[in-house]
Design an enzyme around this catalytic site. Structure first.
Site: not given
Ligand code: FUB
Length: 452
Positions: A35, A209
């Site tokens: 991320d 997301e």
């Molecule tokens: O790293 C945990 C979660 O996985 C992140 O918050 C999402 O965007 C995905 O990458």
């Protein structure tokens, strides 16, 4: 084609201390990272990633994301990265459940000399509902120390915070929880200035997301991972205003061909070149919740659309010829006779090797900066049970052979050297292949090559 290089990179390379060479993907190899949000502060690139770790009994849920803290990394040239250590940890944020191991994707922005680090986590207090909240920690420097606010941001529930500051100075917070939401922030950067908006024009089927918003030439880009098929791919939508309405435009990066379920990204412009920071599970191919961050170049078409980025191992930036050049982070690899493998499958952090099986194999590594000062010797770390000789050419298969180097017969890694036959200043690709012989060439493995 030789790696696209600009003057800034050349200057930065010349000035850097060359202490490490991690221009390749993944570019952080001392821990798992995911991320990545990349920002430029004071001319230096800072990357704020999540920090994946492995679950151990009593610490995190096996088979799931396990994240207890955040590190920040910085670089002057996108080649040499410094780990500045832990900046925020779950046990030191007053509102976070200390054993939740859910410090997911963060962001950091600068405003009026302060650095605001936004992060999602599981709260101790769930009276207002279960699920993630988003908090802020504030620092005077991009590397901290960051002081967490006592409580999460009111009226925000979800993950993956992203902050965009428009040219008029208005800041916006974006986040996701099924949908993607956005709202103006107050000038204090710690509170919403309005009720959240649902950014509703995005795909309704499949998880969305990880929003990342930026503006270019009057177009507001909302970029986000979306599961349109099996795993996340990176898509984008555009608008004439930061909170939409948005029009879905397309895909910036396809699903991972190897099945890493998540992807999560940020974009950065540095000296006229755009870059996409994203993640993949390079160091953990069997478990996709231990991820590693990558960078590749990105460009726009004349109409403002984003050209799809093809993930590479080579990544961006130049590699100094005097550094260890990891051929296994190749630009091109022959389909036969050459393969990449971990040096140690029990400890993937030790990196990779290139394995040549015979006469047909070759590897090409672009963007090696030889500089102007004559280099006379090539060094190579290799291993070959029967002994083998490799030829090193510049630029491509038809380029001049600048060295032949022999790895003597043996079952252990050896560092061998050979004189350079010719020196060509400037930036070149390396093309490495076993020396042609009348019989099949013996197998040989290469860890790295460097020049001195
Ligand atoms: O790293 C945990 C979660 O996985 C992140 O918050 C999402 O965007 C995905 O990458």
């Amino acid at each position: 084609m030789i790696q696209n290089v600009n003057l800034w990179l050349l200057t930065a390379l010349a000035l850097s201390s060359f202490q490490s060479a991690h221009a390749q993907n993944p570019f952080i190899t001392n821990q798992f990272t995911a991320d990545p949000t990349a920002r430029v502060f004071g001319g230096r690139v800072y990357v704020y990633p999540s920090h994946d770790i492995q679950a151990t009994p009593g610490h995190g849920r096996a088979g799931w994301f396990v994240m207890e803290d955040y590190h920040v990394f910085s670089s002057a040239n996108l080649t040499d990265w410094t780990d500045h250590g832990v900046i925020v940890t779950q046990n030191k944020v007053p509102w976070v459940k200390p054993d939740s191991y859910a410090m997911w994707a963060p962001d950091c922005v600068q405003r009026n000399g302060k650095y605001y680090f936004y992060f999602p986590a599981t709260p101790q207090d769930t009276t207002g509902g279960r699920g993630f909240r988003i908090g802020v920690a504030v620092a005077d420097k991009p590397t901290g120390p960051f002081v967490p606010q006592p409580a999460p941001i009111a009226n925000v529930r979800g993950i993956d915070p992203n902050v965009f500051i428009d040219q008029d100075g208005q800041a916006y917070l974006y986040w996701s929880q099924g949908n993607i939401y956005g709202a103006k922030l107050k000038a204090n950067m710690l509170e919403l200035a309005e009720e959240p908006h649902t950014l509703g024009e995005l795909p309704t089927k499949g998880l969305k997301e990880g929003p990342y918003v930026f503006e270019r030439k009057g177009i507001y880009y909302l970029t986000y991972p979306h599961v349109a098929n099996k795993t996340e791919r990176l898509e984008y939508a555009t608008s004439s205003s930061p909170l939409g309405p948005f029009t879905v435009r397309g895909v910036m990066m396809d699903e991972s061909p190897t099945g890493c379920w998540t992807n999560h990204h940020s974009l950065l412009q540095l000296n006229k070149q755009w870059y996409l920071f994203y993640h993949h599970n390079d160091l953990s191919p069997k478990f996709d919740k231990n991820r590693s961050v990558r960078i590749d170049s990105l460009s726009f078409a004349a109409d403002g659309s984003i050209r799809k980025v093809t993930p590479t191992l080579r990544g961006v930036g130049l590699t100094d010829a005097r550094q260890k050049i990891q051929l296994d982070r190749y630009s091109r690899l022959s389909t036969q006779g050459a393969a990449i493998a971990f040096l140690d499958t029990a400890n993937t952090f030790r990196g990779w090797k290139t394995v040549f099986a015979g006469n047909q194999g070759w590897v090409q590594y672009n963007g090696v900066a030889f500089g102007a000062q004559k280099l006379k010797t090539v060094m190579l770390r290799g291993m070959s049970a029967a002994g083998a000789t490799l030829q090193i050419r510049l630029d491509n298969a038809a380029g001049p052979v600048v060295a032949e180097i022999t790895v003597p017969k043996g079952s252990a890694w050896q560092e061998v050297k050979a004189p350079m036959r010719a020196f060509r200043p400037g930036t070149h690709a390396l093309y490495v292949a076993p020396k042609p012989t009348s019989s099949a060439a013996a197998a040989v493995e290469v860890d790295w090559v460097r020049f001195e």
